[in-house]
Design a protein around this motif. Structure first.
Motif, PDB file in Angstrom:
ATOM      1  N   ASN A  76      -3.464   3.917  -0.797  1.00  0.00           N
ATOM      2  CA  ASN A  76      -3.262   4.916  -1.839  1.00  0.00           C
ATOM      3  C   ASN A  76      -3.098   6.290  -1.220  1.00  0.00           C
ATOM      4  N   VAL A  77      -2.127   7.035  -1.730  1.00  0.00           N
ATOM      5  CA  VAL A  77      -1.954   8.407  -1.294  1.00  0.00           C
ATOM      6  C   VAL A  77      -3.109   9.221  -1.857  1.00  0.00           C
ATOM      7  N   GLN A  78      -3.768   9.946  -0.992  1.00  0.00           N
ATOM      8  CA  GLN A  78      -4.881  10.776  -1.433  1.00  0.00           C
ATOM      9  C   GLN A  78      -4.368  12.172  -1.781  1.00  0.00           C
ATOM     10  N   ILE A  99       2.218   5.945   4.858  1.00  0.00           N
ATOM     11  CA  ILE A  99       2.285   7.134   3.996  1.00  0.00           C
ATOM     12  C   ILE A  99       3.206   8.171   4.611  1.00  0.00           C
ATOM     13  N   LEU A 100       4.219   8.551   3.848  1.00  0.00           N
ATOM     14  CA  LEU A 100       5.172   9.578   4.278  1.00  0.00           C
ATOM     15  C   LEU A 100       4.634  10.927   3.823  1.00  0.00           C
ATOM     16  N   PHE A 138       4.055  10.362  -0.099  1.00  0.00           N
ATOM     17  CA  PHE A 138       4.534   9.174  -0.810  1.00  0.00           C
ATOM     18  C   PHE A 138       4.086   7.932  -0.046  1.00  0.00           C
ATOM     19  N   THR A 139       3.776   6.885  -0.789  1.00  0.00           N
ATOM     20  CA  THR A 139       3.494   5.594  -0.153  1.00  0.00           C
ATOM     21  C   THR A 139       4.815   4.869   0.051  1.00  0.00           C
ATOM     22  N   ILE A 140       5.076   4.431   1.254  1.00  0.00           N
ATOM     23  CA  ILE A 140       6.306   3.685   1.509  1.00  0.00           C
ATOM     24  C   ILE A 140       5.960   2.357   2.199  1.00  0.00           C
ATOM     25  N   PRO A 141       6.783   1.354   2.002  1.00  0.00           N
ATOM     26  CA  PRO A 141       6.437   0.026   2.516  1.00  0.00           C
ATOM     27  C   PRO A 141       6.757  -0.147   4.007  1.00  0.00           C
TER      28      PRO A 141
END
Lengths: 148, 132
Positions: free
Chosen positions: B14-16, B63-64, B92-95
């Motif tokens: 999760n992006v904090q 996380i970007l 942003f969360t990226i895969p």
């Protein structure tokens, strides 16, 4: 007397709603794309400052090519117009769409009359700087009072 | 959203939100467009007032993070203000299916463009069905 600007009020409400939604963890703005800053009357956003001889204007114009921008001055009104062209068209699934594009024109009332022959402007990295010299009659003058 | 979306929710990463104690700095959340194509992820972000060399784009643990400082050069006595410049910050969360090593970034007129291609194994393949 202050006038009520319905567009300004709507834009202010839109910003507040967007911030509330973002604060709640939603990344996508609540308001639709057609109410993005480019589509409303508040693009570009500006800051003013002044000294004795000049008025300085700073405007946020990301994505705008300086060649596509016009600046004009009439007495104490400054007009900045141009176009923010659509970004590279990429076909696919849209996950975020927060950047608007299109033509814009904003007329701003400056605190004093401006000398139209003495204006300089530069634009770098999406930030426009405009220096406008005050008209001679608008510059502050010191008046000596003779005491009898 | 499609089940194979690149921004599919992943509870393990999760992006904090940015929370720091003893920090008086303001952070500005830049507006972005993000489009997922067959080739990868295409991101554009508004970063007006930032110098090209000051932009930091980082990918760590999926996380970007985009950070960039912007500063106003306005002289004189302030009369009217509609915006403030400060530090841009957004995550942003990226895969893992994206190949971060081959990402390309470009910055023109205050717009950051980022292209992150999919890893070869994650790209869709067309398989010919032979009718015999």
């Amino acid at each position: 007397m202050a006038t009520w600007d319905v567009f300004k009020e709507l834009d202010s409400l839109r910003r507040e709603i967007d911030e509330a939604f973002r604060g709640a963890g939603y990344n996508r703005p609540f308001s639709p794309v057609f109410l993005s800053p480019v589509a409303t009357r508040r693009f570009p956003l500006v800051n003013f400052s002044e000294d004795e001889g000049s008025v300085y204007v700073e405007a946020l114009v990301p994505g705008v090519d300086p060649k596509d921008t016009d600046i004009s001055v009439l007495r104490n009104t400054l007009t900045i117009s141009g176009e923010r062209k659509p970004f590279a068209e990429v076909k696919g699934m849209i996950h975020r769409s927060e950047l608007g594009s299109g033509k814009f024109s904003r007329t701003l009332e400056l605190p004093v009359d401006i000398d139209p022959n003495n204006i300089t402007a530069s634009c770098k990295d999406g930030l426009m700087q405009i220096k406008l010299a005050k008209a001679e009659h608008a510059k502050p003058k010191k008046i000596d009072i003779k005491l009898s | 959203m499609a089940p194979n979306s690149l921004t599919e929710r992943n509870d393990e990463r999760n992006v904090q939100t940015r929370e720091e104690t003893r920090s008086n700095e303001r952070y500005i959340r830049p507006a972005v467009n993000i489009v997922e194509t067959e080739e990868g992820l295409f991101l554009t972000a508004d970063l007006p007032g930032v110098a090209k060399g000051d932009i930091d784009v980082n990918v760590e643990k999926g996380i970007l993070t985009i950070t960039a400082p912007a500063k106003s050069n306005l002289t004189g006595t302030p009369v009217y203000s509609e915006f403030q410049l400060g530090n841009y910050y957004r995550q942003f969360t990226i895969p893992d299916s994206l190949d971060h090593e081959k990402a390309k970034a470009d910055f023109v007129n205050g717009i950051l463009t980022l292209r992150i291609p999919k890893a070869e194994i994650a790209k869709p393949r067309r398989i010919e069905v032979q009718v015999g």
